[in-house]
Design a protein around this motif. Structure first.
Motif, PDB file in Angstrom:
ATOM      1  N   GLN A 506       0.824  -1.198   0.000  1.00 16.37           N
ATOM      2  CA  GLN A 506       0.000   0.000   0.000  1.00 16.37           C
ATOM      3  C   GLN A 506       0.864   1.256   0.000  1.00 16.37           C
ATOM      4  O   GLN A 506       0.582   2.224  -0.722  1.00 16.37           O
ATOM      5  CB  GLN A 506      -0.926   0.001   1.224  1.00 16.37           C
ATOM      6  N   ALA A 507       1.923   1.242   0.800  1.00 17.85           N
ATOM      7  CA  ALA A 507       2.844   2.384   0.840  1.00 17.85           C
ATOM      8  C   ALA A 507       3.457   2.633  -0.534  1.00 17.85           C
ATOM      9  O   ALA A 507       3.586   3.783  -0.976  1.00 17.85           O
ATOM     10  CB  ALA A 507       3.930   2.137   1.887  1.00 17.85           C
ATOM     11  N   GLU A 508       3.845   1.564  -1.218  1.00 17.66           N
ATOM     12  CA  GLU A 508       4.435   1.703  -2.553  1.00 17.66           C
ATOM     13  C   GLU A 508       3.419   2.279  -3.537  1.00 17.66           C
ATOM     14  O   GLU A 508       3.767   3.072  -4.411  1.00 17.66           O
ATOM     15  CB  GLU A 508       4.950   0.347  -3.043  1.00 17.66           C
ATOM     16  N   MET A 509       2.153   1.884  -3.384  1.00 22.50           N
ATOM     17  CA  MET A 509       1.112   2.380  -4.299  1.00 22.50           C
ATOM     18  C   MET A 509       0.828   3.856  -4.052  1.00 22.50           C
ATOM     19  O   MET A 509       0.662   4.638  -5.002  1.00 22.50           O
ATOM     20  CB  MET A 509      -0.159   1.550  -4.122  1.00 22.50           C
ATOM     21  N   TYR A 510       0.770   4.245  -2.789  1.00 24.94           N
ATOM     22  CA  TYR A 510       0.584   5.673  -2.487  1.00 24.94           C
ATOM     23  C   TYR A 510       1.770   6.469  -3.039  1.00 24.94           C
ATOM     24  O   TYR A 510       1.609   7.547  -3.623  1.00 24.94           O
ATOM     25  CB  TYR A 510       0.452   5.898  -0.979  1.00 24.94           C
ATOM     26  N   LYS A 511       2.952   5.966  -2.814  1.00 24.32           N
ATOM     27  CA  LYS A 511       4.163   6.638  -3.303  1.00 24.32           C
ATOM     28  C   LYS A 511       4.125   6.761  -4.828  1.00 24.32           C
ATOM     29  O   LYS A 511       4.424   7.829  -5.382  1.00 24.32           O
ATOM     30  CB  LYS A 511       5.396   5.852  -2.853  1.00 24.32           C
TER      31      LYS A 511
END
Length: 574
Positions: A506-511
């Motif tokens: 999820q963090a990678e997708m937000y980034k």
């Protein structure tokens, strides 16, 4: 004793242990360390970062706002969530229900913006930029009230009886005109008055036939076309009117000797000989075959009586039964447009004045373009039944509806406020961007400036990134400010099933999203990014319930998640 034995054994062991320790040449003091769980170390790392808004460089993107959707109840009650958002974001977005038409407009059309006003008053003490909407939408409308205003007017039918001649106000001996000379039609006392009448008209001529005539003016607003029959009281003896060729009647514009239409004899109506037949003689007007011009008359001459060779009879209480049929007054498109324009003015005046000097940007029009025909506006051109709370303003105001709405909100709020048109699902329907671009050009030709386009993205791990990038690229080509007014990224499972690896993804997708927004939207066109739900959703939420879509948890004091760092790194271009 057992107790003493235990004591001596323990004491002996203690002495032995002390002897061993004393036998060492040097005492070594060893401290004991327990490793922290990695989860705590990771959380401390996230907590060591500055608040989110400090990682934004505004020098090259002066219109950019880092926003968070908020419920007005959180503002008003100064909740922990409100204080969290105060710390990390510089714009609130109030678009989820608070400014819906049917939230603020009652069923009688009264507008109550007290809740919004109270919330904005709380924000006055620690002001933040506020983006608000969606003011003109097709869903969540007070449709019952609006549809009632433009509905055709249905007038019910009404009916009644007019007593057009009753002789009671006439003096005894008063004469009425007749169709021939040498005859008398004079008011007399009723010889057998029963309470229904005190005075009657006595018709007398010998040996010829005669018919009395009456000049009648109907009540205002009524015409002969509404009248169905004439009712008359009759009393005649066998020699002088009771028998003969029957009743006769005519309606003309003037006195004279008209052609008369025949009806049955008094006997045929059930009237007894030489006695009053009150209300028994009913003569249909339709038998007269009146012309269209006659049917429009309000004043006319009624000729009525018995066809007999030696008239000597009495009449009384000439009444006319009428019926005005129900009718439907159809409102024209022009009338409907005027009504709906006035309602839009009333609605936007109330919202604009409430938000004046408090709200800085507006989503004025929401979801204007049709998904299946992206060059056209949404609407209901077929007039089919719509779901509850659905009303298309554009069906009545046409393509000008956005220009009308924008000019009104600018009139009642601040000229400096930013104006957005919001459209959704642009990654799945990219052709809507072309339709939206043309619609904005048309709206601006009508004198209503549109500062930017706002859109929403509800993404997941498996979202098609190429579609998202394509949508952002096409949005940039419009030259308008581009605002992501609602961003959230789900992980496909609920909170209790989420694993650390899910949160990393999820963090990678937000980034990824923040970086692709920055790479596709030029700095001077960046209107900002608003998090639809900065914290994970509650089980009771209507949007993605119990899903961890936020960058903060919804428990334990709203802890920062890996996505928090992902967003920061994107803004740092890492």
């Amino acid at each position: 004793m057992k107790t003493n034995i235990k004591f001596h054994k323990s004491f002996t062991l203690a002495i032995a242990t002390l002897g061993i320790l004393n036998s060492c040449a040097e005492f070594e003091n060893r401290e004991m360390f327990v490793d922290k769980p990695q989860s705590i170390i990771d959380q401390e790392t996230r907590d060591s970062y500055e608040v989110l808004k400090k990682y934004i460089d505004y020098s090259t993107q002066p219109n950019f706002k880092l926003g968070a959707e908020i419920n007005i109840a959180d503002i008003q009650n100064n909740t922990l969530l409100y204080r969290l958002l105060n710390t990390h974001f510089n714009e609130y977005s109030i678009t989820l229900g608070a400014l819906n038409h049917n939230t603020n407009v009652l069923t009688d059309g009264t507008i109550n913006t007290e809740a919004i006003d109270n919330a904005l008053s709380k924000n006055d003490t620690t002001p933040r930029f506020i983006h608000a909407g969606h003011l003109v939408w097709h869903e969540n409308q007070q449709d019952g009230y609006l549809n009632k205003l433009i509905a055709n007017v249905i007038l019910p039918g009404i009916s009644g009886i007019d007593n057009v001649v009753d002789f009671e106000k006439d003096a005894v001996g008063t004469s009425y005109p007749t169709n021939v000379n040498n005859a008398t039609a004079k008011v007399a006392l009723d010889p057998i008055a029963t309470g229904n009448s005190g005075k009657v008209l006595h018709i007398l001529k010998n040996p010829s036939t005669v018919f009395p005539q009456f000049k009648i003016t109907l009540p205002a607003g009524r015409k002969l076309a509404y009248y169905k029959n004439v009712t008359i009281d009759f009393k005649g003896d066998g020699c002088c009117g009771f028998y003969g060729s029957g009743m006769r009647m005519a309606i003309t514009e003037n006195y004279g000797n008209p052609n008369l239409t025949g009806y049955g004899s008094p006997q045929s109506f059930g009237i007894p000989i030489n006695a009053w037949g009150r209300g028994m003689m009913i003569l249909p007007i339709a038998n007269l075959n009146l012309t269209p011009a006659q049917k429009e008359l309000n004043t006319f001459v009624l000729t009525i009586g018995s066809q007999t060779g030696a008239p000597d009879y009495m009449i009384d209480n000439i009444k006319m039964n009428w019926e005005i049929p129900g009718q439907t007054i159809v409102k024209t498109p022009e009338e409907k447009k005027e009504i709906i324009t006035n309602e839009m003015d009333k609605w936007l005046k109330s919202i604009g004045e409430t938000g004046k000097n408090r709200i800085n940007s507006w989503s004025v029009v929401y979801q204007p373009m049709d998904n299946n025909n992206p060059s056209l506006l949404r609407g209901n051109p077929s007039g089919a039944a719509l779901p509850a709370n659905t009303f298309y303003w554009q069906d009545f105001l046409g393509k000008d509806y956005a220009a009308i709405a924008i000019n009104k909100i600018k009139q009642y709020s601040n000229q400096s406020d930013k104006i957005y048109i919001t459209e959704t699902n642009l990654d799945e329907y990219p052709d809507k961007i072309d339709g939206l671009k043309d619609f904005i050009a048309y709206t601006e030709q009508k004198g209503a400036k549109v500062d930017g386009i706002a859109t929403e993205f509800a993404l997941s791990f498996d979202s098609d990134k190429s579609k998202v990038e394509n949508a952002l690229s096409k949005l940039a080509s419009t030259g308008k400010l581009i605002k992501i007014s609602a961003l959230d990224i789900g992980i496909g499972v609920n909170i209790t099933s989420a694993t650390p690896s899910f949160y990393v993804q999820q963090a990678e997708m937000y980034k990824w999203f923040v970086k692709v927004y920055n790479s596709n939207i030029p700095a001077n066109q960046r209107g900002g990014i608003t998090f639809r739900s900065p914290v994970d959703q509650l089980t009771s939420s209507t949007w993605r319930p119990n899903e961890p879509i936020g960058i903060f948890t919804n428990r334990n004091g709203y802890q920062r998640k890996p996505a928090y760092i992902g967003v920061i790194e994107a803004f740092q271009n890492k």
